[in-house]
Enzyme design. Structure first.
Site, mmCIF file in Angstrom:
data_model
loop_
_atom_site.group_PDB
_atom_site.id
_atom_site.type_symbol
_atom_site.label_atom_id
_atom_site.label_comp_id
_atom_site.label_asym_id
_atom_site.label_seq_id
_atom_site.Cartn_x
_atom_site.Cartn_y
_atom_site.Cartn_z
ATOM 1 N N ASN A 184 0.978 -0.739 0.075
ATOM 2 C CA ASN A 184 0.523 0.119 0.108
ATOM 3 C C ASN A 184 0.238 1.432 -0.067
ATOM 4 O O ASN A 184 2.182 1.861 0.430
ATOM 5 C CB ASN A 184 -0.874 -0.096 1.685
ATOM 6 C CG ASN A 184 -0.333 -0.044 2.180
ATOM 7 O OD1 ASN A 184 0.684 -0.761 3.135
ATOM 8 N ND2 ASN A 184 -0.861 1.335 3.150
ATOM 9 N N PRO A 197 5.900 -4.826 1.923
ATOM 10 C CA PRO A 197 4.771 -4.426 1.730
ATOM 11 C C PRO A 197 3.936 -3.184 2.201
ATOM 12 O O PRO A 197 2.754 -3.051 1.861
ATOM 13 C CB PRO A 197 4.478 -5.102 3.052
ATOM 14 C CG PRO A 197 5.982 -5.428 3.398
ATOM 15 C CD PRO A 197 6.607 -5.101 2.580
ATOM 16 N N HIS A 198 4.725 -1.409 2.565
ATOM 17 C CA HIS A 198 4.384 -0.562 3.159
ATOM 18 C C HIS A 198 4.960 0.492 2.418
ATOM 19 O O HIS A 198 5.881 0.695 3.127
ATOM 20 C CB HIS A 198 3.426 0.128 4.104
ATOM 21 C CG HIS A 198 3.906 -1.447 5.128
ATOM 22 N ND1 HIS A 198 3.275 -2.929 5.440
ATOM 23 C CD2 HIS A 198 5.169 -1.597 5.753
ATOM 24 C CE1 HIS A 198 3.712 -3.365 6.213
ATOM 25 N NE2 HIS A 198 4.816 -2.715 7.012
ATOM 26 N N TYR A 199 4.441 1.573 1.962
ATOM 27 C CA TYR A 199 5.058 3.146 1.751
ATOM 28 C C TYR A 199 6.731 3.239 1.532
ATOM 29 O O TYR A 199 7.807 3.970 1.653
ATOM 30 C CB TYR A 199 5.237 3.389 3.387
ATOM 31 C CG TYR A 199 4.036 3.589 4.109
ATOM 32 C CD1 TYR A 199 2.759 4.327 3.481
ATOM 33 C CD2 TYR A 199 3.643 2.336 5.371
ATOM 34 C CE1 TYR A 199 1.595 4.639 4.213
ATOM 35 C CE2 TYR A 199 2.180 2.277 6.070
ATOM 36 C CZ TYR A 199 1.444 3.611 4.907
ATOM 37 O OH TYR A 199 0.191 4.072 5.744
#
Length: 190
Positions: free
Chosen positions: A73, A89-91
């Site tokens: 995301n 998985p993120h940022y």
């Protein structure tokens, strides 16, 4: 490899990709790929089977992923190759980079791809390796694990099975089978 990703995608797709479906012009996905409705995937791209593209992910084109990857995301990917099992998985920002099998990026890790002076990237190791390219991000070996909030400066290379502590800023070439506690504190795995 980096300047040739688009051409490589074109050659692969012209030959036909068994088990892949073209979901929009120039975007090919393997079986059991999950793309959340708020993710954006721009062509050209090849997304390997079992890969998950999470909410808000932005795939800007010239991206090839292997099987079972996670593109997280609010992460951005452009002109990169992610081998099987990569987890971002993120940022994260992954530009002009190559991530090896099962490489992992902690939350907020940036693969910086552009020097502030705009000059071509040089990979610094025991000797210098001029790339001749204005944009080069990071190259991570298989099973490399980078902690949260790290910055991998342009041309950073991290060896297989090497882990990086969170909040670390790196530049240069780092060996395999190590733990990087800081750019000047590197220990061999036992």
């Amino acid at each position: 490899m980096l300047p040739e990703i688009a051409d490589h995608i074109k050659k692969l797709t012209e030959k036909g990709l068994s088990g892949f479906t073209e979901i929009s012009k120039g975007v090919w996905v393997g079986e059991k790929v999950k793309i959340y409705p708020t993710a954006t995937v721009e062509a050209p791209a090849i997304i390997g089977s079992g890969t998950e593209i999470r909410p808000g992910a932005y795939i800007r084109g010239n991206v090839i992923t292997g099987k079972n990857c996670v593109l997280g995301n609010s992460s951005e990917f452009k002109n990169c190759v992610l081998l099987d099992g990569v987890q971002a998985p993120h940022y994260n920002y992954v530009g002009d980079s190559v991530l090896g099998n099962k490489a992992h990026l902690g939350a907020g890790t940036i693969c910086s791809n552009l020097k502030s002076d705009g000059k071509p990237v040089v990979v610094h190791g025991k000797k210098d390796y001029p790339t001749g390219l204005r944009k080069v991000g990071a190259i991570l070996g298989d099973n490399a694990d980078v902690g949260c909030s790290c910055v991998l400066n342009p041309g950073t290379v991290i060896g297989n099975n090497t882990s990086v502590y969170p909040n670390t800023t790196l530049r240069g070439i780092y060996p395999e089978n190590c733990i990087i506690k800081s750019s000047s504190n590197i220990v061999k795995r036992i």
